[in-house]
Design an enzyme around this catalytic site. Structure first.
Site, mmCIF file in Angstrom:
data_model
loop_
_atom_site.group_PDB
_atom_site.id
_atom_site.type_symbol
_atom_site.label_atom_id
_atom_site.label_comp_id
_atom_site.label_asym_id
_atom_site.label_seq_id
_atom_site.Cartn_x
_atom_site.Cartn_y
_atom_site.Cartn_z
ATOM 1 N N SER A 198 0.827 -1.216 0.000
ATOM 2 C CA SER A 198 0.000 0.000 0.000
ATOM 3 C C SER A 198 0.856 1.260 0.000
ATOM 4 C CB SER A 198 -0.906 0.024 1.231
ATOM 5 O OG SER A 198 -1.579 -1.192 1.356
HETATM 6 N N1 SAM Z 1 -0.456 -4.754 3.989
HETATM 7 C C1 SAM Z 1 0.228 -5.141 2.770
HETATM 8 C C2 SAM Z 1 1.614 -4.604 2.727
HETATM 9 O O1 SAM Z 1 1.997 -3.851 3.594
HETATM 10 O O2 SAM Z 1 2.323 -4.983 1.799
HETATM 11 C C3 SAM Z 1 -0.486 -4.767 1.518
HETATM 12 C C4 SAM Z 1 -1.660 -5.559 1.318
HETATM 13 S S1 SAM Z 1 -2.332 -5.646 -0.260
HETATM 14 C C5 SAM Z 1 -2.927 -4.034 -0.532
HETATM 15 C C6 SAM Z 1 -3.754 -6.613 0.147
HETATM 16 C C7 SAM Z 1 -3.471 -8.051 0.431
HETATM 17 O O3 SAM Z 1 -4.654 -8.643 0.918
HETATM 18 C C8 SAM Z 1 -3.062 -8.857 -0.786
HETATM 19 O O4 SAM Z 1 -1.813 -9.417 -0.584
HETATM 20 C C9 SAM Z 1 -4.157 -9.922 -0.904
HETATM 21 O O5 SAM Z 1 -3.665 -11.157 -1.365
HETATM 22 C C10 SAM Z 1 -4.626 -10.005 0.519
HETATM 23 N N2 SAM Z 1 -5.977 -10.558 0.713
HETATM 24 C C11 SAM Z 1 -7.108 -10.376 -0.020
HETATM 25 N N3 SAM Z 1 -8.118 -11.072 0.513
HETATM 26 C C12 SAM Z 1 -7.637 -11.688 1.618
HETATM 27 C C13 SAM Z 1 -8.210 -12.552 2.609
HETATM 28 N N4 SAM Z 1 -9.494 -12.911 2.578
HETATM 29 N N5 SAM Z 1 -7.418 -12.991 3.591
HETATM 30 C C14 SAM Z 1 -6.106 -12.658 3.653
HETATM 31 N N6 SAM Z 1 -5.515 -11.855 2.741
HETATM 32 C C15 SAM Z 1 -6.271 -11.377 1.747
#
Ligand code: SAM
Length: 664
Positions: A63
């Protein structure tokens, strides 16, 4: 990149965060400490201190730093907190959190990302972070409750499992939106065991939250239905079948069991899953008749406007033989009350009252809704003209403030918002106060007529507020409307005395406990939740559902009524579970139901709500929401195949509403 350049970029980046409004020192310090370059690929290290999201593996993103800081600050963290992050991604946000709180748990659905983040965090020495691969929409119950939860992906609604894993006072930060292009960052605070508060923190754009209580990924396309994690559906349908009490026909079914489950309840709330299904009205009428005959219920209150229902009340109590000048149920959607099923019931009620010969104690029929601003004004003026002509002149002047907007009260709301001097608030409040002050004097003549006038005055006051609040967002206006319905119900109970008992007919979305649905997580209340709070277990909440058939509904607000085909219920919905039970119609006790089944039916699933408008083309997005059935209702009544109500209004080409119900 050389170290000096990197540190000057980092300084600029921290200055930018401050400039954009991040104030929490611990957040800024954590952002300064964690090396973002260690969380992006080598090729992107140069961009690590740009304030933009960057791509990581599996098509995901790390993000934008400002958003990480904003979300972290919004979590209002303390050093002793335990937090849960959904969406580990690169692990960067988890590392930032780990500098502020005692323990961080983080879940990522992509195995590769989860493993990489685990190794990275451990090699960088962030040893108060635990990473797990799995579906974060269900939370991490083994480590719950959490002081705060942050979701770094956008879902269609707030997962109930997550709000339930917060401590009281805990905060959940999550992007929510019906599409990926329209997400709002929300802070949900769990204020008590069953209550939450929702605040909107602005528009954002995140990758989708995919999982059982998020979006569903079907062949690469996002779908709305987030299935609850339940027993295999077939086993659950079998359990429903074994617990269901079969309804062979509405007229012949024995209601003894239902009546004993209702027990000494003071309120019985009878819902409906659409505003145009014959069976729902017929079953409600049958139950209502028995409640009146066998348990002495005193009145019926429905989701209709007060003045329209007052016409029915006159009819059933025979206090007026003819309709007034006011048209009854002539406002869209006419078919909701001007239909053959309602007509049959009011005929029965009139007959019952006549037979019972109870005079002023006759069972009444009242409206709870607030869309009749102008007919309510007319009714108040008409009343005052008969009891107090001076007061009638005052009323005419005060309510005159609203007269210019009669054709379109919503425009009044908009204008009053922008030009405060045009607001009629003081006038409508003053009118209600004036009536209340004259309570003793007026009600000495005729208590029922005074009740009618004061209810209309309360309606005008609340409707004026309702139209002004329409521009403050749907939650506020929804809550005002349901609060008005509840207050009207309470004042009716007061009027009928401390032992009085009432039956309410309204849509499931008003009568099922909002706290057990996604409405509650948006901060919405309803008649059901307010009844639960005020009357506890002495309110018996009954929901209705159907799988398929026809329904009377319009395609748009104000458009003509059509008889539309109902799309068979979607997999993962409560409706599909009931359909698969293989019975035409049944009662399913939930408050008094079998424990295992009740527990399974607590798990969030989709539930369908068809209103005045039905749009089968966008059915999942428009008509399904997430609910926890056995927390929402005390009992559920199922009709597998249903048909549209028989409308008596203009749709039937009979011009019936003008005389309804007198002309029947
Ligand atoms: N916080 C992260 C970072 O600092 O790099 C960025 C996160 S990214 C914007 C969103 C993440 O949420 C993705 O890696 C995606 O695979 C994950 N995601 C989506 N749905 C999810 C779920 N139900 N459970 C766990 N992770 C999930």
């Amino acid at each position: 990149m050389d170290t000096d350049l990197r540190s000057s970029k980092k300084q600029a980046f921290l200055d930018l965060l401050k400039k954009r409004g991040i104030q929490d020192k611990r957040v800024l310090e954590a952002m300064a400490t964690v090396p973002r370059e260690a969380f992006v690929g080598l090729d992107l290290a140069e961009l690590a201190y740009d304030d933009s999201p960057l791509p990581i593996e599996n098509g995901q993103t790390i993000s934008q730093p400002y958003i990480v800081a904003l979300m972290t600050e919004a979590m209002q963290l303390r050093p002793s907190d335990t937090v849960l992050e959904i969406g580990t991604g690169s692990g960067y946000a988890a590392a930032v959190l780990s500098r502020i709180v005692k323990q961080v748990y983080t879940i990522e659905r992509h195995r590769g990302l989860a493993e990489q983040a685990r190794e990275r965090l451990s090699s960088l020495g962030y040893d108060n972070v635990s990473v797990r691969c799995g579906d974060g929409t269900l939370g991490w119950p083994e480590h719950a409750p959490f002081d705060a939860i942050v979701v770094t992906a956008g879902g269609p609604s707030v997962p109930l499992s997550l709000t339930r894993q917060l401590v009281i006072g805990g905060r959940l930060i999550i992007p929510v939106g019906q599409s990926l292009h329209d997400q709002k960052l929300q802070r949900i605070t769990r204020v008590s065991e069953d209550d939450i508060r929702t605040e909107e923190l602005g528009g954002v754009r995140f990758v989708p939250l995919i999982g059982e209580e998020g979006w569903r990924d079907v062949e690469g396309r996002l779908n709305r239905p987030p299935p609850g994690k339940v027993e295999p559906a077939a086993a659950l349908s079998e359990q429903i079948r074994s617990q269901a009490i079969h309804i062979p026909s509405i007229e012949s079914v024995d209601l003894g069991g239902l009546l004993s489950r209702i027990g000494d309840s003071r309120l019985v709330l009878l819902g409906e899953a659409s505003h145009g299904t014959a069976e729902f009205y017929e079953m409600r009428a049958r139950i209502t008749r028995e409640l009146i005959e066998k348990k002495g219920f005193h009145f019926v209150a429905v989701e209709a406007d007060w003045p329209d229902a007052a016409q029915i009340d006159h009819f059933v109590r025979e206090t007026r033989k003819e309709p007034t000048q006011e048209l009854t149920f002539s406002r869209f959607p006419t078919w909701m009350w001007a239909n053959r099923q309602v007509a049959n019931f009011v005929q029965w009620l009139r007959h019952h009252n006549r037979q019972a010969d109870t005079g002023d104690q006759a069972v009444g029929f009242f409206g709870l809704d607030l869309y009749s601003l102008y007919s309510s004004i007319n009714a108040i003026i008409g009343y005052l003209e008969q009891v107090d002509t001076e007061a009638a002149a005052v009323a005419r002047e005060r309510y005159g403030c609203l007269t210019p907007w009669e054709k379109d009260p919503a425009t009044y709301g908009r204008v009053a918002l922008t030009r405060q001097q045009l607001s009629c608030e003081q006038d409508v409040v003053a009118m209600l106060n004036m009536l209340m002050q004259k309570r003793l004097e007026y009600s000495a003549h005729d208590g029922r007529r005074f009740l009618d006038a004061v209810s209309n005055a309360r309606l005008v006051k609340n409707a004026e507020h309702f139209y002004r609040s329409m521009y403050d967002g749907s939650v506020k206006s929804w809550n005002l409307r349901d609060q008005h319905m509840f207050d009207t119900l309470e004042s009716l109970l007061d009027f009928h005395g401390p032992d009085s008992k009432a039956i309410v007919w309204a849509h499931n979305s008003h009568l099922g406990n909002a706290e057990a649905t996604e409405m509650g997580s948006r901060g919405e209340i309803n008649v059901g939740s307010l009844c639960r709070q005020r009357f506890g277990e002495t309110a018996y909440l009954i929901g209705f559902g159907t799988h398929q058939g026809t329904v009377a509904a319009a395609s748009d607000w104000g458009a003509p009524m059509e008889v539309k085909n109902i799309v068979p219920s979607t997999p993962d919905s409560y409706e599909r579970l009931c359909h698969d039970a293989g019975l035409n119609a049944f009662f399913l006790p939930l408050r008094h139901g079998e424990k295992n089944l009740v527990k399974e039916l607590q798990r969030p699933r989709l539930e369908r709500a068809i209103g005045v408008i039905y749009r089968p083309e966008t059915e999942i997005a428009s008509h399904y929401f997430i609910a926890s059935l056995s927390r929402q209702f005390d009992e559920y009544i199922w009709f597998d195949k249903t048909r549209a109500v028989d409308a008596l209004g203009p749709e039937a080409g009979k011009g019936m509403p003008e005389t309804f119900p007198f002309g029947l």
